[in-house]
Write an enzyme that holds these catalytic residues in place. Structure first.
Site: not given
Ligand code: ARG
Length: 459
Positions: A156-157, A291, A286
């Site tokens: 969480t966070h 992305e 990558n």
């Protein structure tokens, strides 16, 4: 010179700029197959109701197939002067079959025609989205099945919270995608009413049979109000809404993959098939596909906002504004299908680094909640007090630079005298996840139940 389709009252042809802003053929040619399918159904109905002759209908239906094959083989000269796919097809039909072509547009308008074509096109995209989501769900379920008891940190966070299982994390996405699936299915059922036969806006005085064309085109029924039928673009807005929510889900997992595949996390290895290198840094691999999937939400949700903005405040019924509906829907649909397919490939190929997951799961005091729960159970301590005692133990471990299981019993008893050696049983991550047996919890047993349930649903 004036337009041959509607130029009866015009003395002069349009300005070149007018033609440029008015024409949609540059993009709506993508609906050629749907336009021809709709026209063939309309022609058959006109003959069945005696509005045109069987011979004319046969010539029209046959000629439309010729036009379709010309378009599909790339041997079709689209004309901007003819504005859109509807008039391009009809004009070519006239060249191919002559006079009967002029009878096709009886009891019909481009307003119900375009609504029908676009609905047919968007309906195919609902089906494609549903298939793409199902395929992706299966890939997640397969990952969950192999890794039902691999332990990883739950966050969480983005701070270590409690240990969870890999399978549980994978199945969280299956739940999200399951809702996406049901959203697309709901909306598809709602949109499946035929606009064809609404004509320009008011219906027609010809004795058309709208049930017949609706059935021929796979619609459940004709739309009940002709004004609504030509003015409605909800089916596209709902598609974009469903697509936006789905793309948002994809972007969240894409983000996790970007994080997880970094050298700092090393939770997963992405396959070469879905990665790229750097032209300057030889070591780089990558996560470009992740992305790009993360980014697709931008154009998909952009399309949704764009079309809402076009539609808001439009008075009934058709306005030319509505020609601006298509390009963004086309682009959003393409983007969603590509994102779903790319994500499916990445999920199928990705390899979890089981050791790195477990090491990470055990760090960051991830079993502090288990310790507090133990104090409640073993010493009958109120949870709030247990929370406080555990906090002191975490601070002690942090000062010593070790994790909770590395504290000695003596250390622990300086914080609370009644702690016994049994406490160490709950500090291990395997025990931690196995103990979370509540319905929907992370225990491997529970995860396997969900895997079995979804395999059943998806089979
Ligand atoms: N190209 C138009 C569109 O995409 C077709 C409908 C035109 N109807 C009209 N009354 N001008 O919306």
């Amino acid at each position: 010179s004036a337009n041959t389709m509607w130029g009866g009252r015009f003395a002069a042809g349009p300005d070149a700029i007018m033609e440029a802003i008015n024409a949609s053929i540059g993009f709506d040619q993508r609906m050629a197959a749907q336009d021809i399918e709709g026209s063939r159904a309309h022609a058959a109905m006109l003959a069945a109701t005696g509005i045109i002759t069987d011979n004319d209908a046969a010539a029209i239906r046959e000629g439309l197939l010729t036009v379709l094959s010309e378009i599909e083989s790339g041997n079709f000269a689209f004309s901007t002067a003819l504005e859109d796919i509807h008039m391009n097809v009809e004009a070519r039909l006239k060249e191919v079959i002559g006079e009967p072509a002029g009878r096709l547009h009886t009891g019909r308008s481009r307003n119900d025609q375009v609504a029908t074509d676009f609905k047919l096109w968007v309906r195919d995209q609902y089906d494609a989205a549903i298939a793409g989501i199902e395929a992706l769900m299966k890939a997640f379920v397969a990952q969950a099945e192999v890794g039902a008891d691999w332990v990883m940190p739950g966050f969480t966070h983005l701070q270590t919270a409690q240990p969870v299982t890999w399978g549980h994390h994978m199945m969280a996405y299956v739940e999200m995608l399951g809702r996406d699936l049901s959203r697309f299915r709901d909306a598809r059922a709602r949109m499946n009413e035929a606009p064809l036969g609404a004509a320009a806006l008011a219906g027609t005085s010809f004795p058309i049979d709208r049930e017949m064309t609706a059935a021929a085109l796979g619609f459940d029924r004709p739309a009940a109000n002709s004004l609504d039928a030509v003015a409605d673009r909800d089916f596209a807005l709902e598609f974009l809404s469903c697509a936006s929510i789905c793309a948002m889900h994809l972007s969240r997992f894409a983000e996790e993959l970007v994080i997880w595949s970094s050298a700092q996390f090393r939770f997963v290895v992405l396959s070469d098939r879905f990665s790229t290198g750097s032209s300057i840094m030889p070591q780089k691999k990558n996560p470009d596909a992740a992305e790009l999937i993360r980014a697709k939400i931008g154009r998909i949700m952009g399309a949704m906002v764009g079309l809402f903005t076009v539609m808001k405040g439009l008075p009934l019924t058709y306005s030319k504004d509505m020609q601006e509906d298509k390009e963004q829907v086309f682009d959003a649909a393409d983007s969603l299908m590509l994102a779903l397919a790319a994500m499916e490939g990445m999920v199928k190929d990705m390899e979890a680094n089981v050791d790195a997951l477990e090491t990470a799961a055990a760090s960051g005091f991830s079993t502090a909640t288990d310790l507090a729960d133990w104090l409640v159970r073993a010493l009958n301590m109120p949870f709030r007090d247990a929370h406080h005692v555990t906090g002191s133990l975490v601070a002690m471990a942090e000062n010593k630079g070790c994790d909770l299981p590395d504290l000695t019993l003596d250390d622990m008893q300086t914080v609370h005298a009644q702690i016994t050696a049994d406490v160490f049983d709950v500090l291990g991550v395997k025990n931690s996840v196995a103990s979370r047996m509540s319905y929907g919890g992370t225990a491997p047993t529970r995860v396997r139940e969900q895997v079995a349930r979804w395999k059943e649903v998806l089979s």
